[in-house]
Write a protein that holds these residues in place. Structure first.
Motif, short mmCIF file in Angstrom:
data_model
loop_
_atom_site.label_atom_id
_atom_site.label_comp_id
_atom_site.label_asym_id
_atom_site.label_seq_id
_atom_site.Cartn_x
_atom_site.Cartn_y
_atom_site.Cartn_z
N ALA A 116 -16.10 -44.03 -12.05
CA ALA A 116 -16.12 -43.84 -13.51
C ALA A 116 -15.45 -42.52 -13.86
N PRO A 117 -15.10 -42.32 -15.15
CA PRO A 117 -14.56 -41.03 -15.55
C PRO A 117 -15.47 -39.89 -15.08
N LEU A 118 -14.85 -38.79 -14.71
CA LEU A 118 -15.57 -37.70 -14.04
C LEU A 118 -16.82 -37.25 -14.80
N MET A 178 -18.78 -38.84 -16.71
CA MET A 178 -19.87 -39.81 -16.59
C MET A 178 -20.51 -39.73 -15.21
N ARG A 179 -19.66 -39.60 -14.20
CA ARG A 179 -20.18 -39.50 -12.83
C ARG A 179 -21.01 -38.22 -12.69
#
Lengths: 199, 71
Positions: free
Chosen positions: B46-48, B50-51
């Motif tokens: 996932a986009p950074l 979000m991670r």
């Protein structure tokens, strides 16, 4: 020119980063996880006030049933992940089967949970027996509600993927439903540890 | 699966140090939760932001629970 696309893709792996499913479902999932985090903390906070009572009450829970339910939810999560893979590969039949197997695990979880509640109530253990059981019934009850909603989602998904037409939007919907079910699984992992295992 | 069995073992009297076993139960649960988030929910790719949010949630909640239980 696919070569150029591939090159830039290779040079910048961040291009591949994407949100599975719709953004809206993630707001709901993170919100739900926040609420449950507070519930976990509240439980351990009040446990400190009377660890002996919490421990003697915990010892009356059926750890084996809790363990079976953990395996059922982990397995169903795996089936759901397989269903998403199948949907991405446009394999409708496999996706339907995987969603149905996941749903069957959900049914299994529910039957075990109902048997467990019945056992407890028959033994005279109810929500107002003591603080531990208040948390036990409240938390597992709220979680069970999530399981029932999730089973509705899985039943819908098994039907939804059957026609074999997989648009990008449809795959997004499937991923959203799958993410919700995985959340149901991970919340149970925490509940099982805190309520059933922690001495 | 194996991690679940190990936690179950700790919940059933493995180890003489109750508190260490309890902390192990919490930590193992959150390691499992992290893998469910990263691999089943696919936040690994996932986009950074979000991670990072997901990883931070795991660490923060796990640490809070360990402190509430063990401290």
């Amino acid at each position: 020119m696919p070569e150029v696309g591939q090159l830039s893709h290779a040079a910048n792996p961040a291009v591949e980063r994407r949100v599975p499913g719709e953004a809206g479902i993630w707001i709901m999932i993170f919100g739900d996880m926040m609420v449950f985090s507070i519930m976990f903390a509240v439980f351990l906070f009040y446990r400190r006030a009377d660890p002996a009572l919490f421990e003697s009450s915990r010892a009356h829970l059926n750890q084996t049933l809790g363990l079976i339910n953990t395996f059922l939810l982990l397995t169903s999560s795996w089936f759901v992940a397989m269903a998403v893979q199948a949907a991405r590969a446009h394999r409708a039949r496999a996706a339907v089967i995987m969603f149905r197997l996941a749903l069957a695990c959900g049914v299994g979880f529910s039957l075990v949970k109902i048997a467990e509640y019945t056992q407890k109530v028959r033994a005279g253990i109810v929500i107002n027996s003591n603080d531990f059981y208040m948390y036990y019934y409240m938390f597992t009850g709220i979680h069970f509600l999530h399981v029932l909603i999730g089973m509705g989602v899985l039943a819908f998904m098994a039907h939804y993927v059957a026609d074999g037409k997989f648009s990008a939007i449809k795959v997004g919907h499937i991923e959203s439903g799958a993410s919700f079910w995985h959340m149901v699984d991970l919340l149970w992992i925490a509940l099982f540890a805190l309520l059933y295992l922690l001495r | 699966m194996a991690a679940t069995l190990i936690s179950w073992g700790f919940g059933h009297g493995w180890g003489t140090d109750l508190q260490a076993a309890g902390i192990a139960v919490i930590v193992i649960a959150f390691v499992k939760i992290r893998y469910v988030i990263l691999d089943f929910m696919e936040l690994r790719s996932a986009p950074l932001g979000m991670r990072v949010a997901a990883e931070a949630w795991c660490i923060l909640v796990c640490a809070t629970l360990v402190l509430l239980y063990g401290a």
